[in-house]
Each structure stands twice: as C-alpha cells, then as structure tokens.
Design a protein around this motif. Sequence first.
Motif, short mmCIF file in Angstrom:
data_model
loop_
_atom_site.label_atom_id
_atom_site.label_comp_id
_atom_site.label_asym_id
_atom_site.label_seq_id
_atom_site.Cartn_x
_atom_site.Cartn_y
_atom_site.Cartn_z
N VAL A 65 31.33 31.45 35.65
CA VAL A 65 31.55 30.64 36.85
C VAL A 65 30.19 30.16 37.38
CG1 VAL A 65 32.40 30.69 39.24
CG2 VAL A 65 33.70 31.82 37.42
N THR A 66 30.06 28.86 37.57
CA THR A 66 28.80 28.28 38.06
C THR A 66 28.81 28.22 39.59
OG1 THR A 66 29.60 26.00 38.09
CG2 THR A 66 28.66 26.82 36.00
N GLN A 67 27.65 27.94 40.15
CA GLN A 67 27.54 27.77 41.59
C GLN A 67 28.43 26.62 42.06
OE1 GLN A 67 23.81 28.76 43.25
NE2 GLN A 67 23.91 27.23 44.84
N ALA A 68 28.46 25.53 41.28
CA ALA A 68 29.29 24.38 41.63
C ALA A 68 30.78 24.76 41.57
CB ALA A 68 29.01 23.22 40.68
N ARG A 85 24.74 31.14 47.79
CA ARG A 85 23.72 31.78 46.96
C ARG A 85 24.41 32.65 45.93
NH1 ARG A 85 18.19 33.81 47.93
NH2 ARG A 85 17.53 34.14 45.78
N LEU A 86 24.34 32.27 44.66
CA LEU A 86 24.96 33.01 43.57
C LEU A 86 23.87 33.83 42.88
CD1 LEU A 86 27.52 33.50 41.85
CD2 LEU A 86 26.91 31.47 40.53
N ILE A 117 42.01 35.09 40.63
CA ILE A 117 41.30 35.02 39.36
C ILE A 117 40.44 33.77 39.34
CG2 ILE A 117 41.54 34.89 36.85
CD1 ILE A 117 42.62 37.51 37.94
N LEU A 118 39.16 33.96 39.10
CA LEU A 118 38.21 32.85 38.99
C LEU A 118 37.44 33.09 37.69
CD1 LEU A 118 37.35 30.34 40.53
CD2 LEU A 118 35.66 31.69 41.72
#
Length: 124
Positions: A65-68, A85-86, A117-118
Amino acid sequence: MNIHVPEGARAALNLSGTMLGYYPVRVLPSKTAIAPVNPTFLPRSDDEREMCARTIYCTNIDKKVTQADLKLFFESICGEVFRLRLLGDYHHSTRIAFVEFVMAESATAALNCSGVILGSLPIR
C-alpha cells in the motif's frame, strides 16, 4: 500467583468481543506496565490539542500500500486528509501511518475503518 485486577481493568477485559465499528474489539491483559509519559511530548497549546483531535494512528498496513493509496482510501470514506506520514522499515512486515485530517469528525470516522482490508491486511 494471585494478581489483583482493579475493577476498571476487569470491566475492560469483559468488553472483549464487543463490536467496535465492523469488527469485535480484542481486550487482553497487558504484559507491561504503563510508563510515565514525558510531559514535553504532550500537546501544550490549544492548537496542538486541536491537531491531535484531527490525527489518527494506523497500524498493520500492507507494505504494498502506497502513501497515495492510503490517502485516497481515507479521503473516499472519511474526509479530506491534511497530512499523512507513512512509516516502515526492513525489520517489520507491516507499516504504520499518522493521518491528519482537515476536520476532527473525519478522524472520528476513520476509527470505524479498523479491520477494513487494505492491500491484503486488515488495518487497525
């Protein structure tokens, strides 16, 4: 060994399994004591307290999973994200994030996303 469990802690343990959002909350006895917090880390002004009310801490984030992705997820369900902030490293299999929303109501709504769920994992 006979351990004294204060009434409030016993009541909290009895909440295990209660639905919170879409998933049951899991309450377990702590393996450690709560350490005193350095007061210099606590919010000291109304502005800092208000910023904390708009911010959530999210764990168990899939490394794919990206910040976007995370921003889009929270904005589509909860409201506009002001700052995100990831964080993660090579030693842990998942990541964490601090998500600051424009509105405190969005942060409250985000608490109901725990368990969704991500990627391939349920965020918390």
